[in-house]
Write a protein that holds these residues in place. Structure first.
Motif, short mmCIF file in Angstrom:
data_model
loop_
_atom_site.label_atom_id
_atom_site.label_comp_id
_atom_site.label_asym_id
_atom_site.label_seq_id
_atom_site.Cartn_x
_atom_site.Cartn_y
_atom_site.Cartn_z
N THR A 1 9.68 -1.49 0.85
CA THR A 1 8.65 -2.48 0.51
C THR A 1 7.27 -1.83 0.44
O THR A 1 6.89 -1.28 -0.58
CB THR A 1 8.68 -3.63 1.52
OG1 THR A 1 8.54 -3.10 2.87
CG2 THR A 1 9.98 -4.41 1.44
N ALA A 2 6.53 -1.86 1.54
CA ALA A 2 5.13 -1.44 1.54
C ALA A 2 4.95 0.02 1.16
O ALA A 2 3.96 0.39 0.51
CB ALA A 2 4.51 -1.71 2.91
N ARG A 3 5.90 0.89 1.56
CA ARG A 3 5.74 2.32 1.29
C ARG A 3 5.90 2.66 -0.19
O ARG A 3 5.55 3.76 -0.60
CB ARG A 3 6.73 3.13 2.13
CG ARG A 3 6.36 3.22 3.60
CD ARG A 3 5.04 3.91 3.80
NE ARG A 3 4.71 4.11 5.22
CZ ARG A 3 3.57 4.60 5.65
NH1 ARG A 3 2.63 4.92 4.77
NH2 ARG A 3 3.33 4.76 6.93
N ARG A 4 6.44 1.74 -0.97
CA ARG A 4 6.49 1.99 -2.42
C ARG A 4 5.09 2.01 -3.01
O ARG A 4 4.82 2.73 -3.97
CB ARG A 4 7.33 0.92 -3.10
CG ARG A 4 8.82 1.03 -2.81
CD ARG A 4 9.59 -0.13 -3.42
NE ARG A 4 11.01 0.05 -3.16
CZ ARG A 4 11.92 0.28 -4.11
NH1 ARG A 4 11.55 0.38 -5.37
NH2 ARG A 4 13.19 0.42 -3.79
N ARG A 5 4.22 1.20 -2.44
CA ARG A 5 2.83 1.16 -2.93
C ARG A 5 1.95 2.13 -2.17
O ARG A 5 1.05 2.74 -2.74
CB ARG A 5 2.28 -0.26 -2.80
CG ARG A 5 0.85 -0.39 -3.30
CD ARG A 5 0.39 -1.82 -3.32
NE ARG A 5 -0.99 -1.93 -3.82
CZ ARG A 5 -1.66 -3.06 -3.91
NH1 ARG A 5 -1.06 -4.21 -3.55
NH2 ARG A 5 -2.89 -3.08 -4.35
N TRP A 6 2.18 2.25 -0.87
CA TRP A 6 1.35 3.13 -0.04
C TRP A 6 2.24 4.15 0.67
O TRP A 6 2.54 4.01 1.86
CB TRP A 6 0.57 2.31 1.00
CG TRP A 6 -0.40 1.34 0.41
CD1 TRP A 6 -1.51 1.64 -0.31
CD2 TRP A 6 -0.34 -0.09 0.49
NE1 TRP A 6 -2.16 0.49 -0.69
CE2 TRP A 6 -1.47 -0.60 -0.21
CE3 TRP A 6 0.54 -1.00 1.07
CZ2 TRP A 6 -1.72 -1.95 -0.33
CZ3 TRP A 6 0.29 -2.35 0.95
CH2 TRP A 6 -0.83 -2.82 0.25
N PRO A 7 2.71 5.17 -0.02
CA PRO A 7 3.59 6.16 0.60
C PRO A 7 2.88 6.96 1.67
O PRO A 7 1.66 7.14 1.64
CB PRO A 7 4.01 7.04 -0.58
CG PRO A 7 2.90 6.89 -1.57
CD PRO A 7 2.40 5.48 -1.43
#
Length: 378
Positions: free
Chosen positions: A179-185
């Motif tokens: 989820t979030a790490r796709r946008r903010w790796p």
């Protein structure tokens, strides 16, 4: 006449303002801090469900394993489990016999401490080596202090705590990776490397072994309690980049000791304030834990110079505000941890100073690992 005080427009400085903005700005740093809080809360829940006896250690495992991608988190978790299991297994074989004799206790403390730290400094699976040595030393020192307690029980609960923290951390990391790490790796991991024979690392690990060997002697002479935490301090602060050792590790290790002390003082002070406000209220203690973890991780992510300070700040929060039962929350664990730091410092600094001033000055010309902060070195 101007007295040189900063104007209202320059305080806080640009670096401080940037750090404050990241608390409320969505991005990799905020995601990382939310991951840590969620992992710790899940680790606490799992530890209670499976009957672990040191819930704070499960919470710390859930904190220290967290990385920006589930694959790296899982690898660290497997190394922590493997190192803990191997250290506990060897301790169960050796410790019941070693504690019957002071020379035997001294010898195994030195040998296993040397092996664990040397592996941490030079091996590809460094973190597993560190947990191997650390777990063995903790079981040995705990058995010396509590000879009537079954060492198997200590090893069992340590494995349960690590398992609870690992499962929690990997679960949360998997969710955020999808989820979030796709946008903010997260930042890319440093490649793991293996170093061959390294005399500076061997000398450094031997100094740790000599210092660890003093702990059974200290217990025999004075009966000082909680020496296992002093053993953790000695091993943890000796984890410094091989490239920074040279002829002496005095300066980098002393810096880590200072950061360990300052982080523990800061985290302990905040934990004491939260305990005072909570007055035994579990929801307030849990909320205070979340706040302390966010602050500690924010400090840890603020730059390489203060990474270890932030880690110790968080650990002081966890050992104080995550008791086995919230009705038993107290400041004593943080005070005991601070005392162990001073004991470790009192033993380690003379050993380092003696080598620093008596050994011949030289620089290593052997290839070394790139300088970096030790990964989760307690």
């Amino acid at each position: 006449m101007r007295l040189g005080f900063p104007s209202s427009g320059s305080f806080p400085g640009p670096a401080a303002r940037a750090a404050l903005r990241t608390f409320v700005t969505p991005g990799p740093r905020m995601v990382d801090e939310i991951e840590c809080v969620a992992s710790i809360l899940l680790a606490i829940l799992l530890a209670h469900l499976i009957g672990a006896h040191n819930v704070a250690w499960a919470a710390f495992t859930g904190f220290v394993l967290m990385r920006g991608h589930v694959s790296e988190t899982l690898l660290r978790g497997m190394m922590r489990l493997a190192g803990t299991a191997l250290g506990a297994g060897l301790a169960l074989l050796i410790v019941p016999y070693a504690v019957r004799s002071l020379p035997a206790s001294v010898a195994v403390a030195a040998i296993i401490g040397f092996a664990g730290l040397y592996g941490m400094l030079t091996a590809k699976r460094a973190y597993a080596w560190f947990l191997f040595g650390l777990t063995f030393e903790m079981i040995l020192l705990d058995k010396l202090e509590h000879p009537a307690v079954n060492a198997i029980a200590f090893a069992e609960t340590r494995l349960l705590e690590v398992a609870a923290g690992t499962v929690a951390c990997v679960t949360i990391s998997l969710l955020t990776t999808l989820t979030a790490r796709r946008r903010w790796p997260g930042p890319p991991p440093a490649p793991a490397t293996r170093i061959g024979w390294h005399p500076d690392a061997a000398r450094h690990a031997a100094q740790a072994g000599v210092t660890l060997a003093l702990l059974p002697v200290l217990h025999a002479l004075f009966g000082i309690p909680e020496l296992q935490q002093a053993g953790v301090t000695i091993m943890a602060v000796m984890v410094v980049p091989v490239s920074g050792l040279g002829a002496s590790g005095l300066m980098p290790v002393s810096r880590r000791l200072l950061h360990r002390m300052l982080g523990c003082l800061g985290g302990g002070a905040l934990a004491a304030a939260i305990l005072f406000v909570a007055q035994g209220s579990a929801p307030i203690l849990i909320a205070g834990t979340c706040l302390g973890v966010v602050i500690g991780r924010h400090i840890e992510n603020g730059g390489k110079r203060i990474t270890y300070l932030g880690l110790q700040f968080t650990l002081a929060i966890l050992v104080t505000l995550v008791p086995d039962s919230y009705s038993d929350a107290a400041i004593e664990p943080a005070l005991q941890r601070l005392a162990s730091i001073f004991i470790g410092m009192a033993l380690l600094e003379p050993v380092l100073l003696a080598w620093h001033f008596l050994a011949p000055r030289r620089r290593s010309d052997v290839a070394t690992r790139p300088a970096q902060e030790a990964p989760g070195s307690e």
